[in-house]
Design a protein around this motif. Structure first.
Motif, PDB file in Angstrom:
ATOM      1  N   PHE A  73      56.116 -13.371  61.960  1.00  0.00           N
ATOM      2  CA  PHE A  73      55.929 -12.380  63.023  1.00  0.00           C
ATOM      3  C   PHE A  73      56.721 -12.844  64.244  1.00  0.00           C
ATOM      4  N   THR A  74      57.592 -11.990  64.770  1.00  0.00           N
ATOM      5  CA  THR A  74      58.371 -12.333  65.959  1.00  0.00           C
ATOM      6  C   THR A  74      58.242 -11.221  66.994  1.00  0.00           C
ATOM      7  N   PHE A  75      58.564 -11.557  68.235  1.00  0.00           N
ATOM      8  CA  PHE A  75      58.560 -10.552  69.305  1.00  0.00           C
ATOM      9  C   PHE A  75      59.630 -10.914  70.322  1.00  0.00           C
ATOM     10  N   LYS A  76      60.032  -9.917  71.110  1.00  0.00           N
ATOM     11  CA  LYS A  76      61.026 -10.121  72.158  1.00  0.00           C
ATOM     12  C   LYS A  76      60.665  -9.256  73.350  1.00  0.00           C
ATOM     13  N   THR A  77      60.778  -9.827  74.563  1.00  0.00           N
ATOM     14  CA  THR A  77      60.376  -9.127  75.785  1.00  0.00           C
ATOM     15  C   THR A  77      61.604  -8.658  76.558  1.00  0.00           C
ATOM     16  N   ALA A  78      61.495  -7.488  77.163  1.00  0.00           N
ATOM     17  CA  ALA A  78      62.599  -6.942  77.960  1.00  0.00           C
ATOM     18  C   ALA A  78      62.735  -7.687  79.279  1.00  0.00           C
ATOM     19  N   THR A  79      63.886  -7.556  79.914  1.00  0.00           N
ATOM     20  CA  THR A  79      64.135  -8.230  81.195  1.00  0.00           C
ATOM     21  C   THR A  79      63.825  -7.336  82.395  1.00  0.00           C
ATOM     22  N   LYS A  80      63.777  -6.015  82.173  1.00  0.00           N
ATOM     23  CA  LYS A  80      63.487  -5.076  83.254  1.00  0.00           C
ATOM     24  C   LYS A  80      62.431  -4.080  82.795  1.00  0.00           C
ATOM     25  N   GLY A  81      61.836  -3.401  83.768  1.00  0.00           N
ATOM     26  CA  GLY A  81      60.825  -2.414  83.453  1.00  0.00           C
ATOM     27  C   GLY A  81      61.172  -1.043  83.991  1.00  0.00           C
ATOM     28  N   LEU A  82      60.213  -0.124  83.912  1.00  0.00           N
ATOM     29  CA  LEU A  82      60.418   1.235  84.376  1.00  0.00           C
ATOM     30  C   LEU A  82      60.671   1.260  85.879  1.00  0.00           C
TER      31      LEU A  82
ATOM     32  N   PHE B 194      67.176   8.808  87.309  1.00  0.00           N
ATOM     33  CA  PHE B 194      67.723   8.982  85.972  1.00  0.00           C
ATOM     34  C   PHE B 194      67.288   7.836  85.065  1.00  0.00           C
ATOM     35  N   GLY B 195      67.119   6.658  85.677  1.00  0.00           N
ATOM     36  CA  GLY B 195      66.648   5.503  84.928  1.00  0.00           C
ATOM     37  C   GLY B 195      67.697   4.925  84.001  1.00  0.00           C
ATOM     38  N   SER B 196      67.437   3.718  83.567  1.00  0.00           N
ATOM     39  CA  SER B 196      68.270   3.056  82.567  1.00  0.00           C
ATOM     40  C   SER B 196      67.508   3.019  81.247  1.00  0.00           C
ATOM     41  N   ASP B 197      68.220   3.146  80.140  1.00  0.00           N
ATOM     42  CA  ASP B 197      67.590   2.975  78.830  1.00  0.00           C
ATOM     43  C   ASP B 197      67.194   1.506  78.686  1.00  0.00           C
ATOM     44  N   LEU B 198      65.894   1.258  78.639  1.00  0.00           N
ATOM     45  CA  LEU B 198      65.403  -0.115  78.504  1.00  0.00           C
ATOM     46  C   LEU B 198      65.379  -0.470  77.021  1.00  0.00           C
ATOM     47  N   LYS B 199      66.430  -1.125  76.585  1.00  0.00           N
ATOM     48  CA  LYS B 199      66.632  -1.364  75.159  1.00  0.00           C
ATOM     49  C   LYS B 199      66.376  -2.824  74.811  1.00  0.00           C
ATOM     50  N   ILE B 200      65.584  -3.032  73.736  1.00  0.00           N
ATOM     51  CA  ILE B 200      65.288  -4.381  73.253  1.00  0.00           C
ATOM     52  C   ILE B 200      65.697  -4.450  71.786  1.00  0.00           C
TER      53      ILE B 200
ATOM     54  N   LEU C  14      67.865  -2.440  91.027  1.00  0.00           N
ATOM     55  CA  LEU C  14      68.326  -3.703  90.455  1.00  0.00           C
ATOM     56  C   LEU C  14      67.194  -4.514  89.828  1.00  0.00           C
ATOM     57  N   ILE C  15      66.062  -4.570  90.507  1.00  0.00           N
ATOM     58  CA  ILE C  15      64.932  -5.331  89.989  1.00  0.00           C
ATOM     59  C   ILE C  15      63.680  -4.464  90.031  1.00  0.00           C
ATOM     60  N   THR C  16      62.694  -4.822  89.200  1.00  0.00           N
ATOM     61  CA  THR C  16      61.475  -4.005  89.067  1.00  0.00           C
ATOM     62  C   THR C  16      60.245  -4.907  89.170  1.00  0.00           C
ATOM     63  N   PRO C  17      59.888  -5.344  90.367  1.00  0.00           N
ATOM     64  CA  PRO C  17      58.745  -6.245  90.509  1.00  0.00           C
ATOM     65  C   PRO C  17      57.420  -5.541  90.253  1.00  0.00           C
ATOM     66  N   GLY C  18      56.519  -6.230  89.575  1.00  0.00           N
ATOM     67  CA  GLY C  18      55.172  -5.717  89.387  1.00  0.00           C
ATOM     68  C   GLY C  18      54.995  -4.629  88.347  1.00  0.00           C
ATOM     69  N   VAL C  19      55.991  -4.407  87.486  1.00  0.00           N
ATOM     70  CA  VAL C  19      55.860  -3.355  86.476  1.00  0.00           C
ATOM     71  C   VAL C  19      55.467  -3.964  85.132  1.00  0.00           C
ATOM     72  N   GLN C  20      55.061  -3.103  84.213  1.00  0.00           N
ATOM     73  CA  GLN C  20      54.724  -3.543  82.875  1.00  0.00           C
ATOM     74  C   GLN C  20      56.015  -3.692  82.068  1.00  0.00           C
ATOM     75  N   ILE C  21      56.263  -4.900  81.568  1.00  0.00           N
ATOM     76  CA  ILE C  21      57.473  -5.166  80.795  1.00  0.00           C
ATOM     77  C   ILE C  21      57.152  -4.980  79.314  1.00  0.00           C
ATOM     78  N   SER C  22      57.900  -4.122  78.651  1.00  0.00           N
ATOM     79  CA  SER C  22      57.648  -3.846  77.235  1.00  0.00           C
ATOM     80  C   SER C  22      58.258  -4.922  76.341  1.00  0.00           C
ATOM     81  N   HIS C  23      57.825  -4.951  75.090  1.00  0.00           N
ATOM     82  CA  HIS C  23      58.367  -5.906  74.134  1.00  0.00           C
ATOM     83  C   HIS C  23      58.389  -5.281  72.744  1.00  0.00           C
ATOM     84  N   SER C  24      59.303  -5.757  71.930  1.00  0.00           N
ATOM     85  CA  SER C  24      59.388  -5.291  70.553  1.00  0.00           C
ATOM     86  C   SER C  24      58.769  -6.335  69.631  1.00  0.00           C
ATOM     87  N   GLU C  25      58.293  -5.877  68.467  1.00  0.00           N
ATOM     88  CA  GLU C  25      57.641  -6.766  67.500  1.00  0.00           C
ATOM     89  C   GLU C  25      58.241  -6.564  66.116  1.00  0.00           C
TER      90      GLU C  25
END
Length: 303
Positions: A82-91, A119-125, A62-73
């Motif tokens: 220039f804009t960016f957006k950060t994901a809500t969950k990580g690996l 299996f993981g979830s597709d972390l989509k931004i 459900l939650i991913t504490p302490g992981v690297q959160i990716s972002h799109s640019e």
């Protein structure tokens, strides 16, 4: 009178001898140290106390504490916006499924070994904006799949005939089956033809994903040989990418570069500065955490 007394005395002796024989039969100890009545108990007790079990389970991170959160640019063609957006969950987020084997060592301790797959979830931004000249859109998707083996020990904190509460500790060793990030961009000008760009970062070689697991749960009896359980599980795993194959696509070309990650060495660019051709680059290694706190449930079969 004497005859009556003799008869009464004889009856009392017979009754006394009979009771003594019955008591002796009940308390007779067999060679294994069990009473006769204990020996006559059916095999159901042995089935109930079977020392081995197999379990199947499913989890969801459900939650991913302490992981690297990716972002799109996103950047406009002239570089003015220039804009960016950060994901809500990580690996580490998403579903897991596994099986396990265990043995009941005592009334308070179980030893076991589990094997599960993330299996993981597709972390989509998804990120988009308009600057008046064009509309820009970007979609970035990260995927991770890991299979792990977990030797563990379970401590029963509170045990009752119908259920028990437990906590479990385990060491986790995993193999990364798939780890990549796919990015697709669209530039749609107000006047003119739209342009698409894409890139794929595929980590084709990775170290083992090592860490630990801690769980708190409750197991309850469903039948003589089947138990159900629910639990809260924390995973802490990390691994190091060792090789990256990066593919970049534009409307006119496709370029592939390779980077190897080392703990020690000299940085080498992925494009030869002299010939301008792709070459195998080299960069300092880094660590990828894939932590999660998951909720799970399963069945255990005693045999």
């Amino acid at each position: 009178m004497n005859r009556f007394f003799v008869l009464l005395l004889g009856l009392l002796v017979r009754v006394t001898i009979g009771q003594a024989q019955s008591t002796l039969a009940i308390n007779t100890v067999n060679p294994s140290g069990q009473s006769a009545t204990t020996v006559a108990v059916p095999h159901k007790a042995k089935a109930t106390e079977a020392p081995f079990y197999v379990k199947v389970y499913g989890l969801y991170g459900l939650i991913t504490p302490g992981v690297q959160i990716s972002h799109s640019e996103l950047q406009s063609s002239d570089g003015s916006v220039f804009t960016f957006k950060t994901a809500t969950k990580g690996l580490g987020a998403g579903p897991r499924a596994g099986i396990g084997l265990g043995v009941i060592v005592s009334d308070f301790i179980n030893l076991g070994i589990d094997a599960d797959i993330l299996f993981g979830s597709d972390l989509k931004i998804v990120n988009s904006y308009t600057d008046g000249k064009a509309t820009y859109g970007n979609t970035e998707t990260s995927t991770l799949k890991v299979v792990s083996v977990i030797p563990n020990i379970t401590f029963k904190a509170l045990s009752r005939p119908a259920y028990y509460i437990y906590n479990r500790l385990g060491l986790v060793g995993g193999v990364v089956l798939d780890y990549k990030t796919v990015s697709n961009s669209l530039e749609a000008p107000t006047v003119g033809v739209s342009t698409t760009y894409g890139s794929t970062s595929n980590y084709t070689k990775n170290s083992l994903a090592l860490g630990y697991q801690a769980a708190l749960g409750i197991q309850f009896r469903l039948s003589q040989a089947i138990r159900g359980f629910v639990e809260l599980v924390a995973y802490n795993q990390t691994f190091k990418p060792e090789r990256l194959e990066f593919t970049s696509k534009t409307p006119t070309s496709t370029q592939v570069t390779v980077t190897e990650y080392k703990d020690q060495g000299v940085e080498i660019p992925t494009t030869n500065p002299t010939t301008r051709k792709p070459q195998t680059g080299q960069l300092a290694s880094f660590t990828v955490p894939m932590n999660s706190i998951s909720v799970g449930a399963g069945l255990a079969f005693r045999f």
